[in-house]
Design an enzyme around this catalytic site. Structure first.
Site, PDB file in Angstrom:
ATOM      1  N   ASP A   1      10.784  14.195  10.319  1.00 18.03           N
ATOM      2  CA  ASP A   1      10.426  14.265   9.062  1.00 18.03           C
ATOM      3  C   ASP A   1       8.775  14.354   9.037  1.00 18.03           C
ATOM      4  O   ASP A   1       8.036  13.575   8.392  1.00 18.03           O
ATOM      5  CB  ASP A   1      10.542  12.647   8.619  1.00 18.03           C
ATOM      6  CG  ASP A   1      10.533  12.623   7.107  1.00 18.03           C
ATOM      7  OD1 ASP A   1      10.739  13.524   6.377  1.00 18.03           O
ATOM      8  OD2 ASP A   1      10.511  11.460   6.590  1.00 18.03           O
TER       9      ASP A   1
ATOM     10  N   GLY B   1      11.030   1.750   3.463  1.00 21.32           N
ATOM     11  CA  GLY B   1      10.837   0.584   2.833  1.00 21.32           C
ATOM     12  C   GLY B   1       9.581   0.540   2.381  1.00 21.32           C
ATOM     13  O   GLY B   1       8.865   1.349   2.014  1.00 21.32           O
TER      14      GLY B   1
ATOM     15  N   GLY C   1       7.868   3.944   0.721  1.00 22.06           N
ATOM     16  CA  GLY C   1       8.607   5.234   1.484  1.00 22.06           C
ATOM     17  C   GLY C   1      10.169   5.285   1.559  1.00 22.06           C
ATOM     18  O   GLY C   1      10.880   4.017   1.108  1.00 22.06           O
TER      19      GLY C   1
ATOM     20  N   ILE D   1       0.870  -1.122  -0.045  1.00 24.01           N
ATOM     21  CA  ILE D   1      -0.126  -0.014   0.066  1.00 24.01           C
ATOM     22  C   ILE D   1       0.883   1.277  -0.123  1.00 24.01           C
ATOM     23  O   ILE D   1       0.235   2.311  -0.229  1.00 24.01           O
ATOM     24  CB  ILE D   1      -0.978   0.167   1.175  1.00 24.01           C
ATOM     25  CG1 ILE D   1      -0.252  -0.066   2.403  1.00 24.01           C
ATOM     26  CG2 ILE D   1      -2.013  -1.039   1.027  1.00 24.01           C
ATOM     27  CD1 ILE D   1      -0.971  -0.009   3.938  1.00 24.01           C
TER      28      ILE D   1
END
Ligand SMILES: *[C@@H]1O[C@H](CO)[C@@H](O)[C@H](O)[C@H]1NC(C)=O
Ligand SMILES: *[C@@H]1O[C@H](CO)[C@@H](O)[C@H](O)[C@H]1NC(C)=O
Ligand SMILES: *[C@@H]1O[C@H](CO)[C@@H](O)[C@H](O)[C@H]1NC(C)=O
Ligand SMILES: *[C@@H]1O[C@H](CO)[C@@H](O)[C@H](O)[C@H]1NC(C)=O
Ligand SMILES: *[C@@H]1O[C@H](CO)[C@@H](O)[C@H](O)[C@H]1NC(C)=O
Ligand SMILES: *[C@@H]1O[C@H](CO)[C@@H](O)[C@H](O)[C@H]1NC(C)=O
Ligand SMILES: *[C@@H]1O[C@H](CO)[C@@H](O)[C@H](O)[C@H]1NC(C)=O
Ligand SMILES: *[C@@H]1O[C@H](CO)[C@@H](O)[C@H](O)[C@H]1NC(C)=O
Ligand SMILES: *[C@@H]1O[C@H](CO)[C@@H](O)[C@H](O)[C@H]1NC(C)=O
Length: 897
Positions: free
Chosen positions: A735, A621, A618, A615
């Site tokens: 992040d 992984g 990133g 789905i």
């Protein structure tokens, strides 16, 4: 019968025909040191700039003239001139002259081969002819054309005395050949028929082809000079033979056939061009035969007209051109014969650039230039056609297996022994043809997760590394493996029984305890779970924090070229007191896993239905959809790579994360850390990310009203506030971005991906750049420049998210004017001035101005360049709540109206 038409050409005609065409000429005097202009007005240049190898010498001819030359005593590899082609679409003549003349006093003329581009073109034998001249015609379609000399065993040193490059007229010689990408031509003959006074070239031929005299071509000829009329037309002939060449011809006198018998060097395909000019007072006609076969019947040469015929003749060893008279006397004015040579395909540009990067990373000049496979393979490289199938590097410093090795897709054998490789075996999983892998005598510590992908591996040599822990079960999936050398590592535990098969030899000596017998002490196999280290800081000592920030910044910066820092998460543990110290994990209670549970890899496989549904993908992984036995949906993140920090750090962070529970933070359900897998199991949020909702393909932009956006902003800010201030842990997310804010079905927002991305081990700069792209617009400029990390960096990134919510656009774009590329730089001045025309147009007319003003001002303050001027996240939460309430009131009032 005698021919008596002998009209002398007026001198002025010569002048008229002489073009000064020296554009694009390159004339190198090999080994020469001075530039000069010769008697034909050709400018000669010393060759040093175009060649990097070779020694210089010279010969003195009996008549007193001398000639410089260059010889190549380094017998290995390619000795190349690299000729610049300023106009790659052009056709070129390349001429090289080889002179021995006993320059070395050894009376041993050399034999060597010559290549042009990827093609080996010829073998020069100076014992046979000295000087030896080679000419090639080619449209190589490159910027730089390598002309190389290759020594052959016992052949002596290659020696060259001049190299010339001449552009030829467009379209010449190509009619019969077509495609220059796979063919080039080597000159066999170029004869100025009927002319006996030596060779003619520039300036008579503006393209500087050398037209040899006809005198040697007996048995019989007539040589005559004929007037070339001023209106004589050459326009139909693409090869543009000079008029001065056409003004003489060989004419049959006594017999009824005019024959050129031309011996050839090699059995092969040849291109023959015949030039005719109507210089006789009659129009003769004749049949043209090549090796006895009529190739043109009843050819007529009209008066005052020039014409040409060309043929490609295949598989011949000698050539007879016969003109058989039909009317009057057959005639031919010039002829050219070329051997057609095949040009091997070049290797793929991906392979070539990967190899160039590898060469660079060795810090050495391996002499890898031009094509890796042809004409001869580079040193350290083996080829099959144009495929690079083997690479052998050793005794150099590579340090790690960089992702670029993954681009060498055709490799069958890779030998990187003694190249200082450390860390895990990585980036080789894509090499599906790999049969032999030699990584011996390095400092590798882990098998990595890609070993099992090497489906064709037969020999795997890992001796004398520092491999630790157990031998992974997955090696058993390598069905063709027949030698596995694990000698002299630090492996332990029983070997998987599945490796115990007859076809496979496993060498195990020199390890801690490694065998198929189960006598080893198993307790040590889980060492990665037992020895993690947690770095602990005193909360009051701010100084320490910044030191750590600087230290991490410097270390990471060196490896990751600054950018990757953005992906790291730094965790601080606040302890009530004490110095900065490390404690072994065994002192940390197991209940620190919180509610997170430990999954086995098998369970993960079941949960994700064997990783069926990805789905997301990133920096960390791949993310797979999963379903726990109870039916609960989860998102399963599988790491691409383990990091330099290794399993311990993974365990540490999981241990910390499992203690973080907040309604606005995506919670960790559990994890799996079996030797080669690092997997995180998170709660699943079906609403997708904020970025998806703002910009996704199925954009739900319209459903994201201002009040919803404020709700999302408040939620996410609360999540960050909890990370910064909410628990014993002080965590900087590092992040924060709209794709790391996830929504559930009720549009509640949760921050995800906190605290783990620092384990993205990317020391390969090119990969970091691609990973960083998405986050670049969120990066705190002050942190970026000073490397000092504080919570204010998260505030900055969050401010960017707020601007996205307000303006409905991404942080960086490349549309519009340069002023608007960067969201922060573009939006801030407008918003500070209360100029709300830049607000997302889908919000137009539906927001309360005061609500928008509050939100934009807090957004602008959050993205202040100076971190001290930015608010704390708690203040951001408070302001956003205000803005939210204002908008709710506004909606309430407008609904009431
Ligand atoms: C030689 O070439 C130069 C230009 O390159 C030209 O000016 C000169 O006239 C030429 N000389 C002769 C003798 O052709
Ligand atoms: C070629 O030159 C190198 C140094 O320039 C010299 O060491 C070597 O002896 C020379 N080789 C020959 C065969 O002259
Ligand atoms: C390159 O050569 C082609 C053909 O000879 C010519 O048409 C073209 O104008 C040349 N381009 C340049 C930049 O010289
Ligand atoms: C020019 O060519 C034509 C044929 O195209 C010929 O008739 C004429 O005689 C030629 N001119 C001269 C001056 O010979
Ligand atoms: C070429 O001609 C010579 C003599 O004219 C003859 O001996 C030779 O066989 C011919 N070669 C071919 C290939 O026809
Ligand atoms: C050759 O061709 C010419 C015209 O091109 C024609 O007049 C003549 O008859 C032909 N001769 C033969 C033998 O075919
Ligand atoms: C490994 O390479 C180094 C140079 O990098 C060399 O000094 C050393 O001898 C090599 N060791 C082996 C075992 O080949
Ligand atoms: C791997 O390289 C080492 C060092 O050159 C060598 O001793 C060993 O035999 C090689 N392994 C295989 C399987 O060829
Ligand atoms: C390989 O490892 C063994 C055992 O550690 C050691 O004795 C040997 O010297 C190593 N070989 C090399 C070339 O480093």
């Amino acid at each position: 019968m005698e021919f008596s038409w002998l009209i002398l050409l007026p001198f002025s005609a010569f002048i008229r025909l002489t073009l000064c065409y020296q554009d694009g000429f390159l004339s190198l005097t090999c080994g020469g040191s001075v530039n000069y202009v010769d008697s034909s007005n050709v400018s000669w240049t010393a060759d040093g700039y175009y060649v990097s190898k070779g020694n210089i010498s010279s010969v003195v001819f009996p008549e007193g003239t001398s000639r410089s030359l260059r010889f190549f005593p380094d017998s290995l590899g390619r000795n190349c001139y690299r000729l610049p082609l300023h106009n790659t679409s052009s056709l070129f003549l390349v001429r090289s002259t080889f002179v021995y003349k006993n320059y070395d006093g050894l009376e041993k003329p050399p034999v060597f081969s010559v290549s042009l581009g990827t093609a080996i073109t010829t073998t020069v034998n100076l014992a046979h002819t000295d000087p030896w001249i080679e000419e090639f015609v080619w449209a190589p379609n490159k910027d730089v054309l390598p002309l190389c000399f290759h020594s052959i065993p016992n052949g002596g040193f290659a020696v060259v005395s001049s190299v010339e490059l001449r552009p030829l007229p467009l379209g010449a010689y190509s009619a019969a050949l077509g495609d220059w990408s796979s063919k080039l031509m080597r000159k066999a003959y170029r004869i100025n028929c009927g002319y006996v006074d030596g060779p003619l070239r520039y300036p008579l031929d503006p393209y500087d082809r050398i037209w040899d005299a006809d005198e040697d071509y007996s048995p019989y000829h007539v040589s005559s000079g004929f007037d070339i009329d001023s209106n004589f037309s050459l326009s139909g002939i693409k090869e543009s033979p000079p008029c001065v060449i056409l003004q003489t011809g060989r004419v049959l006198a006594r017999w009824n056939s005019l024959v050129y018998a031309l011996p050839l060097d090699n059995l092969g395909d040849y291109h023959v061009v015949l030039y005719f000019a109507g210089i006789l007072p009659v129009s003769p006609s004749f049949d043209v035969l090549i090796n006895g076969n009529v190739v043109y019947s009843n050819y007529t040469v009209a008066r005052w007209e020039a014409s040409s015929l060309f043929f490609t003749v295949r598989g011949i060893r000698s050539l007879n051109v016969t003109l058989k008279a039909i009317a009057y006397y057959p005639l031919v004015n010039a002829l050219e014969v070329y051997e057609i040579l095949d040009v091997p395909l070049e290797s793929s540009s991906t392979t070539v650039s990967a190899l160039q990067v590898i060469q660079q990373s060795t810090g050495k000049d391996l002499g890898w230039q031009d094509d890796p496979c042809s004409p001869t393979p580079w040193e350290h490289i083996g080829c099959d056609g144009n495929l690079v199938t083997s690479l052998r590097l050793s005794d150099i410093n590579l340090r790690k297996i960089s992702p670029i090795f993954g681009d060498l897709l055709d490799l069958k054998a890779l030998d990187l022994h003694n190249t200082s490789l450390a860390g895990e075996i990585q980036n080789l999983g894509g090499l599906q043809h790999l049969e032999k892998l030699n990584l011996s005598f390095n400092r590798l510590t882990a098998f990595g997760s890609e070993m099992e992908d090497l489906m064709n591996i037969r020999v795997l040599d890992l001796q004398n590394n520092s491999l630790q822990g157990e031998v992974p079960e997955s090696l058993a999936e390598l069905k063709d493996l027949h030698l596995l050398n694990l000698e002299n590592n630090k492996l332990q535990g029983p070997l998987p029984q599945s490796l115990n098969r007859e076809s496979l030899e496993v060498r195990t000596s020199g390890n801690l305890c490694l065998s198929f017998l189960t006598t080893c002490n198993e307790s040590s196999s889980n060492s990665s779970l037992q020895t993690p280290q947690v770095t602990v800081f005193t909360p009051g000592k701010r100084k320490n924090h910044s030191h750590l920030g600087v230290l991490l910044g410097v270390v990471c910066g060196a490896v990751l070229a600054l950018f990757a820092i953005a992906f790291s998460a730094l965790l601080y543990i606040k302890r009530k007191r004490g110095e900065s110290t490390s404690i072994p994990k065994s002192e940390v209670d197991m209940h620190t896993w919180g509610s997170a549970r430990v999954f086995s890899y098998k369970e993960i496989k079941t949960t994700t239905n064997n990783f069926k549904q990805a789905i997301g993908r990133g920096s960390f992984g791949c993310v797979y959809a999963g379903k726990l036995p109870g039916g609960r949906l989860v998102a399963v993140k599988v790491r691409f790579d383990k990091t330099q920090l290794g399993g311990e750090s993974f365990i540490n962070e999981v241990s910390l994360l499992s203690q973080i529970r907040h309604q606005n933070l995506v919670s960790l359900e559990g994890f799996c850390c079996e030797l080669k897998h690092q997997i995180l199991v998170y709660e699943f949020l079906p609403g997708g990310s904020l970025a998806d909702n703002l910009y996704g393909a199925k954009s739900k932009k319209l459903t994201l009203s201002w009040v919803r956006r404020l709700k999302i902003a408040v939620d996410a800010a609360k999540g960050l506030d909890y990370l910064h201030n909410g628990s014993d842990l002080r965590i900087i997310h590092r992040d924060v971005k709209s794709s790391n804010i996830l929504l559930d079905t009720e549009m509640n927002a949760k921050v995800c991906d906190f605290g783990l991305s620092k384990q993205v081990a990317q020391s390969d700069a090119s990969h970091v750049t691609t990973v960083v792209k998405g986050t670049a617009g969120y990066l705190d400029p002050e942190y970026y420049s000073t490397q000092q990390l504080t919570e204010k960096s998260d505030v900055y990134s969050f401010g960017v998210v707020l601007l996205e919510l307000i303006c409905g656009r991404e942080p960086l774009t490349h549309t519009g004017t340069p002023d608007s590329f960067n969201l922060v730089l573009w939006a801030k001045p407008y918003l500070q001035a209360g100029a709300f025309e830049i607000v997302d147009e889908s919000l137009e007319g539906s927001f309360d101005a005061e609500s928008m003003r509050r939100a934009s001002l807090i957004a602008c303050r959050s993205v202040e360049r100076d971190a001290l001027c930015r608010p704390r996240i708690s203040e951001v939460v408070a302001e956003l709540k205000e803005a939210y309430n204002l908008q709710l009131n506004y909606l309430g009032t407008s609904a009431a109206n």
